[in-house]
Write an enzyme that holds these catalytic residues in place. Structure first.
Site, short mmCIF file in Angstrom:
data_model
loop_
_atom_site.label_atom_id
_atom_site.label_comp_id
_atom_site.label_asym_id
_atom_site.label_seq_id
_atom_site.Cartn_x
_atom_site.Cartn_y
_atom_site.Cartn_z
NE ARG A 34 -22.48 29.55 8.84
CZ ARG A 34 -22.89 29.61 10.10
NH1 ARG A 34 -24.11 29.24 10.41
NH2 ARG A 34 -22.09 30.05 11.05
CB THR A 82 -11.87 34.15 17.93
OG1 THR A 82 -11.80 32.91 18.67
CG2 THR A 82 -13.11 34.08 17.05
CG ASP A 106 -20.29 38.05 13.48
OD1 ASP A 106 -20.04 38.26 14.68
OD2 ASP A 106 -20.17 36.94 12.94
N GLY A 128 -20.20 28.28 21.86
CA GLY A 128 -19.29 27.78 22.90
C GLY A 128 -20.05 27.67 24.21
CG ASN A 161 -22.86 33.37 11.78
OD1 ASN A 161 -21.71 33.80 11.79
ND2 ASN A 161 -23.53 33.14 12.88
CE LYS A 163 -33.29 69.80 -10.27
NZ LYS A 163 -32.25 70.01 -11.29
CE1 TYR A 190 -38.19 67.89 -12.63
CE2 TYR A 190 -37.75 69.15 -14.62
CZ TYR A 190 -37.31 68.58 -13.43
OH TYR A 190 -35.99 68.72 -13.05
CB SER A 203 -53.33 71.60 -19.39
OG SER A 203 -54.18 71.61 -18.27
N GLY A 235 -53.06 77.19 -22.32
CA GLY A 235 -52.71 75.77 -22.39
C GLY A 235 -51.93 75.46 -23.66
C1 UD1 Z 1 -17.29 32.24 18.54
C2 UD1 Z 1 -16.84 31.64 19.85
C3 UD1 Z 1 -17.99 30.87 20.50
C4 UD1 Z 1 -19.18 31.79 20.70
C5 UD1 Z 1 -19.55 32.44 19.37
C6 UD1 Z 1 -20.59 33.50 19.61
C7 UD1 Z 1 -14.47 31.14 19.55
C8 UD1 Z 1 -13.47 30.08 19.35
N1 UD1 Z 1 -15.73 30.74 19.62
O1 UD1 Z 1 -17.60 31.15 17.68
O2 UD1 Z 1 -17.59 30.35 21.76
O3 UD1 Z 1 -20.26 31.06 21.22
O4 UD1 Z 1 -18.41 33.09 18.76
O5 UD1 Z 1 -21.07 34.01 18.39
O6 UD1 Z 1 -14.13 32.29 19.69
N2 UD1 Z 1 -12.93 36.25 13.30
C9 UD1 Z 1 -11.75 36.86 12.93
N3 UD1 Z 1 -10.68 36.08 12.60
C10 UD1 Z 1 -10.74 34.73 12.61
C11 UD1 Z 1 -11.94 34.11 13.01
C12 UD1 Z 1 -13.01 34.90 13.34
O7 UD1 Z 1 -11.66 38.08 12.90
O8 UD1 Z 1 -9.72 34.11 12.30
C13 UD1 Z 1 -14.05 37.09 13.67
C14 UD1 Z 1 -15.26 36.88 12.77
O9 UD1 Z 1 -15.24 37.81 11.69
C15 UD1 Z 1 -16.41 37.16 13.71
C16 UD1 Z 1 -15.88 36.74 15.08
O10 UD1 Z 1 -14.47 36.73 14.95
O11 UD1 Z 1 -16.73 38.52 13.76
C17 UD1 Z 1 -16.39 35.37 15.52
O12 UD1 Z 1 -15.95 34.39 14.61
P1 UD1 Z 1 -16.82 33.14 14.25
O13 UD1 Z 1 -16.10 32.32 13.26
O14 UD1 Z 1 -18.20 33.57 13.89
O15 UD1 Z 1 -16.83 32.36 15.64
P2 UD1 Z 1 -17.86 31.29 16.08
O16 UD1 Z 1 -17.51 29.98 15.50
O17 UD1 Z 1 -19.24 31.80 15.84
MG MG Z 2 -20.11 33.40 14.59
#
Ligand code: UD1
Ligand code: MG
Length: 463
Positions: A15, A79, A103, A138, A233, A357, A372, A411, A429
């Site tokens: 996004r 995750t 993030d 979540g 995001n 500078k 300058y 000048s 000048g």
């Molecule tokens: C996740 C949580 C959700 C919570 C939310 C808070 C899960 C399944 N869900 O959802 O419950 O409310 O964060 O913001 O965990 N990432 C990876 N590898 C992957 C997927 C994600 O490294 O395969 C990293 C992303 O870069 C990010 C973080 O994990 O930094 C969260 O991933 P994201 O896809 O934003 O999870 P959400 O759907 O927001």
């Molecule tokens: Mg997220």
């Protein structure tokens, strides 16, 4: 107890609609991941593991550091899958693993300490927050506590938006993406994850249900301030967080006595140390490390980076300062530019459209208009006229110009470096000066004026 931190930073950030990996986008002048890493390292963990994937090379290059370990997650299957990649890098001990989101940049150190304490090496601890609009997060599902309205039930599971029932979607207590778990138990739960859900991903959040079925207590810590758990995001969320961060900076400065004309029009992308009675007008941007002494006034729309500005100095509007030192009581601008290595003494005046500078101006020197000064050493009380410049570059090398105390440069002069003007000298000048000027003398280096009397101007031809 040993502490390991795992930072998830492999996601694509679709996004953001950007070629740059999401965690490298800047907030307050620093990449998102930089905020998270700094807060994590403030906890002095035994190891800090960053899970990279999308744009891994760029992310790893930007964050290479002695204490940091990178593990790659390719492809990105959720995750839970991300944290699984970190398992081989986790210690085999009774320590605690803290999982952070790359993030979610404004999480506070104190909140993480509370979460780690709630884990205590034996519980699963979740960082939660109550949101008016929990959409997309979540949800924390708890058991119903019959008969007692005050007590809340035990955590049963986290259910993702896409998997939630309409009733569950009404829950406003959400998971922030941050948890702390006993390392050994976490490894076991990770091994049991499946991707049997609406998104076909391995959810880290499913470890909650496994903890519950193992009889491990699930505790929650609640973030006091929603700002610290907001994720980025999209460009809109990034700009929202930027304003929240800037408001934090502005409030801290105002609490220390700094007078900001408008905290909503203030931007700090580094550190700003201020003395007493400092005033900052609207639209200024401070970058790198900036120090302002007592009674300094900064006019509107100035950009100031890595600078030291001493007591009582006034920076007039639309001035750009980088890598410079400004002495006490000195006036700069409007529309002035101080570049790296500009060192101004006390009571110096730098006026509009003047560029300095790699030059030192001693106390009381003045260059008030359209000038300058590059690679120059300027003595006390020198007056440097409008339109005058140092020709410091011969096309291959840079050379110095040395101007003694009390020199008056008229000048529109060109001082061709290397050249030296002795103390008290006067430059007529319009002069081009290529040779040393003796102290106290007058030097004029320009064509003599000629006059043609009764001069007839050309006339237009008849058509
Ligand atoms: C996740 C949580 C959700 C919570 C939310 C808070 C899960 C399944 N869900 O959802 O419950 O409310 O964060 O913001 O965990 N990432 C990876 N590898 C992957 C997927 C994600 O490294 O395969 C990293 C992303 O870069 C990010 C973080 O994990 O930094 C969260 O991933 P994201 O896809 O934003 O999870 P959400 O759907 O927001
Ligand atoms: Mg997220």
């Amino acid at each position: 107890m040993a502490l390991s931190v795992v930072i998830m930073a492999a996601g694509k950030g679709t996004r953001m609609r950007s070629a740059r990996p999401k965690v490298l986008h800047a907030l307050g002048g620093k990449p998102l991941l930089g905020h998270v890493v700094a807060t994590a390292e403030a906890l002095s963990p035994d190891r800090c593991i960053v899970v990279t994937g999308h744009g891994a090379e760029a992310v790893e290059a930007a964050f290479a550091g002695a204490q940091r370990v990178f593990v790659r997650q390719m492809p990105q299957l959720g995750t839970g899958h991300a944290v699984q990649q970190a398992v081989p890098a986790l210690a085999d001990d009774d320590g605690i693993t803290l999982v952070l989101n790359g993030d979610v940049p404004l999480i506070r150190e104190a909140t993480l300490r509370t979460l780690v304490d709630a884990c205590a090496g034996k519980n699963l601890a979740l960082l939660t927050v109550d949101l008016d609009n929990p959409f997309g997060y979540g949800r924390i599902v708890r058991t119903a506590e019959a008969g007692d309205a005050d007590s809340i039930g035990a955590v049963q599971a986290i259910v993702e938006e896409k998997d939630a029932t309409p009733l569950q979607r009404q829950i406003t207590e959400v998971y922030t993406g941050i948890l702390a778990a006993p390392t050994r138990l976490l490894k076991g739960w990770l091994a049991r994850l499946t991707n049997d859900n609406a998104q076909g991903e391995f959810y880290l959040t499913d470890v909650v249900a496994h903890a519950v079925s193992d009889g491990v207590e699930v505790r929650t810590a609640c973030a006091k301030d929603e700002t610290e758990v907001l994720g980025v995001n999209s460009p809109m969320q990034l700009s929202d967080l930027e304003r929240r961060l800037q408001r934090r900076h502005a409030d801290a400065l105002m609490e220390a006595g700094v007078r900001l004309a408008d905290p909503a029009r203030f931007d700090l992308r580094g550190t700003l140390a201020c003395g007493m009675d400092v005033e900052i007008d609207v639209g200024c941007v401070f970058e790198g490390a900036v120090r302002l002494g007592d009674n300094v006034r900064i006019g509107p729309h100035c950009v100031i980076r890595d600078a030291e500005i001493a007591a009582g100095a006034v920076i007039h509007p639309f001035t750009h300062i980088e890598g410079a030192t400004v002495g006490a009581g000195t006036l700069v601008g409007p529309f002035a530019r101080l570049r790296p290595g500009a060192t101004l003494g006390e009571e110096v005046h730098i006026g509009n459209f003047v560029e300095v500078k790699n030059s030192t101006l001693a106390n009381g020197a003045k260059a008030n208009h359209l000038a300058y000064l590059g690679d120059a050493t300027v003595g006390e009380r020198v007056n440097y006229g409008a339109g005058s410049i140092t020709a410091n570059y011969d096309g291959a090398n840079k050379h110095r110009t040395v101007i003694g105390a009390d020199v008056h440069v008229g000048s529109n002069c060109v001082l061709v470096a290397p050249v030296e003007l002795g103390a008290g000298a006067t430059i007529g000048g319009g002069s081009t000066i290529t040779r040393t000027v003796a102290p106290g003398s007058l030097a004029i280096g320009r064509a003599r004026q000629v006059a043609f009397e009764n001069w007839e101007r050309p006339k237009k031809k008849a058509k």
